[in-house]
Scaffold this motif. Sequence first.
Motif, PDB file in Angstrom:
ATOM      1  N   PRO A  99      -9.311  -3.461 -13.265  1.00 19.08           N
ATOM      2  CA  PRO A  99     -10.199  -3.632 -12.110  1.00 19.08           C
ATOM      3  C   PRO A  99      -9.858  -2.675 -10.977  1.00 19.08           C
ATOM      4  O   PRO A  99      -8.698  -2.301 -10.794  1.00 19.08           O
ATOM      5  CB  PRO A  99      -9.955  -5.085 -11.688  1.00 19.08           C
ATOM      6  CG  PRO A  99      -8.627  -5.439 -12.255  1.00 19.08           C
ATOM      7  CD  PRO A  99      -8.491  -4.664 -13.516  1.00 19.08           C
ATOM      8  N   ARG A 100     -10.885  -2.294 -10.217  1.00 18.09           N
ATOM      9  CA  ARG A 100     -10.706  -1.386  -9.080  1.00 18.09           C
ATOM     10  C   ARG A 100     -10.370  -2.132  -7.797  1.00 18.09           C
ATOM     11  O   ARG A 100     -10.152  -1.518  -6.755  1.00 18.09           O
ATOM     12  CB  ARG A 100     -11.986  -0.569  -8.871  1.00 18.09           C
ATOM     13  CG  ARG A 100     -12.263   0.417  -9.991  1.00 18.09           C
ATOM     14  CD  ARG A 100     -11.333   1.600  -9.915  1.00 18.09           C
ATOM     15  NE  ARG A 100     -11.514   2.534 -11.004  1.00 18.09           N
ATOM     16  CZ  ARG A 100     -10.908   3.706 -11.086  1.00 18.09           C
ATOM     17  NH1 ARG A 100     -10.068   4.069 -10.125  1.00 18.09           N
ATOM     18  NH2 ARG A 100     -11.102   4.512 -12.106  1.00 18.09           N
ATOM     19  N   ASP A 101     -10.358  -3.451  -7.866  1.00 16.28           N
ATOM     20  CA  ASP A 101      -9.989  -4.280  -6.726  1.00 16.28           C
ATOM     21  C   ASP A 101      -8.498  -4.606  -6.836  1.00 16.28           C
ATOM     22  O   ASP A 101      -8.032  -5.052  -7.891  1.00 16.28           O
ATOM     23  CB  ASP A 101     -10.832  -5.559  -6.762  1.00 16.28           C
ATOM     24  CG  ASP A 101     -10.456  -6.539  -5.667  1.00 16.28           C
ATOM     25  OD1 ASP A 101      -9.708  -6.159  -4.755  1.00 16.28           O
ATOM     26  OD2 ASP A 101     -10.918  -7.689  -5.724  1.00 16.28           O
ATOM     27  N   PRO A 102      -7.709  -4.401  -5.774  1.00 19.15           N
ATOM     28  CA  PRO A 102      -6.269  -4.669  -5.882  1.00 19.15           C
ATOM     29  C   PRO A 102      -5.916  -6.147  -6.024  1.00 19.15           C
ATOM     30  O   PRO A 102      -4.870  -6.479  -6.584  1.00 19.15           O
ATOM     31  CB  PRO A 102      -5.701  -4.094  -4.577  1.00 19.15           C
ATOM     32  CG  PRO A 102      -6.851  -4.009  -3.643  1.00 19.15           C
ATOM     33  CD  PRO A 102      -8.063  -3.780  -4.479  1.00 19.15           C
ATOM     34  N   ALA A 103      -6.784  -7.047  -5.537  1.00 26.87           N
ATOM     35  CA  ALA A 103      -6.430  -8.469  -5.529  1.00 26.87           C
ATOM     36  C   ALA A 103      -6.113  -9.037  -6.915  1.00 26.87           C
ATOM     37  O   ALA A 103      -5.107  -9.740  -7.077  1.00 26.87           O
ATOM     38  CB  ALA A 103      -7.541  -9.279  -4.858  1.00 26.87           C
ATOM     39  N   LEU A 133      -4.013   4.213  -6.480  1.00 25.33           N
ATOM     40  CA  LEU A 133      -3.447   5.023  -5.398  1.00 25.33           C
ATOM     41  C   LEU A 133      -3.052   6.436  -5.789  1.00 25.33           C
ATOM     42  O   LEU A 133      -2.598   7.192  -4.933  1.00 25.33           O
ATOM     43  CB  LEU A 133      -2.225   4.306  -4.801  1.00 25.33           C
ATOM     44  CG  LEU A 133      -2.534   2.970  -4.110  1.00 25.33           C
ATOM     45  CD1 LEU A 133      -1.262   2.343  -3.555  1.00 25.33           C
ATOM     46  CD2 LEU A 133      -3.550   3.163  -2.997  1.00 25.33           C
ATOM     47  N   THR A 134      -3.221   6.809  -7.037  1.00 31.57           N
ATOM     48  CA  THR A 134      -2.922   8.190  -7.420  1.00 31.57           C
ATOM     49  C   THR A 134      -3.874   9.134  -6.685  1.00 31.57           C
ATOM     50  O   THR A 134      -5.092   8.956  -6.708  1.00 31.57           O
ATOM     51  CB  THR A 134      -3.061   8.376  -8.936  1.00 31.57           C
ATOM     52  OG1 THR A 134      -2.114   7.514  -9.596  1.00 31.57           O
ATOM     53  CG2 THR A 134      -2.783   9.826  -9.336  1.00 31.57           C
ATOM     54  N   PRO A 139      -3.133   4.943   1.658  1.00 28.55           N
ATOM     55  CA  PRO A 139      -3.449   3.698   0.946  1.00 28.55           C
ATOM     56  C   PRO A 139      -4.237   2.735   1.815  1.00 28.55           C
ATOM     57  O   PRO A 139      -3.822   2.439   2.947  1.00 28.55           O
ATOM     58  CB  PRO A 139      -2.060   3.123   0.609  1.00 28.55           C
ATOM     59  CG  PRO A 139      -1.132   4.274   0.686  1.00 28.55           C
ATOM     60  CD  PRO A 139      -1.684   5.183   1.737  1.00 28.55           C
ATOM     61  N   PRO A 140      -5.385   2.224   1.347  1.00 25.89           N
ATOM     62  CA  PRO A 140      -6.132   1.230   2.117  1.00 25.89           C
ATOM     63  C   PRO A 140      -5.284  -0.019   2.366  1.00 25.89           C
ATOM     64  O   PRO A 140      -4.376  -0.336   1.588  1.00 25.89           O
ATOM     65  CB  PRO A 140      -7.334   0.912   1.226  1.00 25.89           C
ATOM     66  CG  PRO A 140      -7.452   2.079   0.297  1.00 25.89           C
ATOM     67  CD  PRO A 140      -6.067   2.582   0.086  1.00 25.89           C
ATOM     68  N   PRO A 322     -14.008   2.634  -0.053  1.00 29.87           N
ATOM     69  CA  PRO A 322     -13.973   2.179  -1.441  1.00 29.87           C
ATOM     70  C   PRO A 322     -12.775   2.761  -2.185  1.00 29.87           C
ATOM     71  O   PRO A 322     -12.248   3.814  -1.805  1.00 29.87           O
ATOM     72  CB  PRO A 322     -15.297   2.716  -2.024  1.00 29.87           C
ATOM     73  CG  PRO A 322     -16.179   2.922  -0.829  1.00 29.87           C
ATOM     74  CD  PRO A 322     -15.260   3.329   0.284  1.00 29.87           C
ATOM     75  N   GLN A 323     -12.349   2.076  -3.227  1.00 31.22           N
ATOM     76  CA  GLN A 323     -11.240   2.575  -4.033  1.00 31.22           C
ATOM     77  C   GLN A 323     -11.628   3.876  -4.732  1.00 31.22           C
ATOM     78  O   GLN A 323     -12.807   4.180  -4.910  1.00 31.22           O
ATOM     79  CB  GLN A 323     -10.838   1.530  -5.078  1.00 31.22           C
ATOM     80  CG  GLN A 323     -10.353   0.228  -4.471  1.00 31.22           C
ATOM     81  CD  GLN A 323      -9.092   0.389  -3.655  1.00 31.22           C
ATOM     82  OE1 GLN A 323      -8.237   1.199  -3.986  1.00 31.22           O
ATOM     83  NE2 GLN A 323      -8.966  -0.363  -2.579  1.00 31.22           N
TER      84      GLN A 323
END
Length: 342
Positions: A99-103, A133-134, A139-140, A322-323
């Motif tokens: 997933p592209r969401d960190p949660a 994060l690459t 970093p958001p 956005p990520q």
Amino acid sequence: MRPDTPAENVDHPAEAARLERTAARYPEDAEALLLQAAAHLELAGDRPAATALYDRLLSSADALETPHLVRALKASNLWEYGHEAEARAIIDGVRTTSPRDPAPWVIVAESLESHDELEAAQETFTEGVTLLLTDVPEPPYSTHPLLYGRHRVRRMLGVSHDEWDTLADTLHSSHLSPSSPVSLDELHDPKRVWSLGSDNPAELEAEISRLRAELGAYREALSRPFPVAVLHWPEGELTELVGAYESLAVEYPSHEEHLATIEGSLRELAASGTPNLGIVTGTVPSYEAFAASEGASPGDADLLPQYATTLAARGRAVVWPPQRGASCWCGSGRGYGECHGG
């Protein structure tokens, strides 16, 4: 739940029931409201009921905005009341879907960590950090728990720092209060647990100082329950809005200018150091209903920021920026880096 209600005084089953009733009234917000209800059920110790809510969301005919998050929360909850095999299978599935969401990454990694699966937790944190994060210059805010969690687990494993650990240290140091200059290495030192049983007053005082620093960080996070959100209108909605309420044409001369203003405002906020930024998308019926609830005219421009804040508080905000690799927030279908992030 009132924000000034002490946690120990909350009737969690009643709060969960209230949120379920609210979800029935506002089906467009059902996902966020039912997730909050499930959290209250977990806090009440009724984990099977919480799982039932997660299953209800996953089996819904409506597409979920955060399906990976729901699955991650379900896995964490299942493991807590003895369904380890099912929880592990779901965790493996979340990791596979990337997933592209960190949660979701944080939740499944912390679930592994809490059950002493430290190597697997480190691998999961690392997968999430590497994916999100690459080649990201800054970093958001939403990804900070990934970096901090990875740093914590690696300290427990006794491995040497790498570049991601250094980045976590740097981010943490930038948010330190002058009155609590406790480094991330100190906060995540495995030897701290031994100092709690010490008879040395100096060691106990040092540990109290560290705990105060941790509490300060938690309070800072809790003081931002939802992002600082900017209101976005899709083109069709904006045309309908301005057509119905001509006084708002001053606020929105054109859709192109509206989109440019959103991106510019968010960049200014980020440059000023404001964390946890987001975007909420409005609709005319929702806005008119909000205006009616406030006893105000939808043509009143002062109502717009209140509407944005209300949408964010109801869990409607998406994180900005956005990520990496995600679509642009404007709905163009193009990648953010090729659209407004260019």
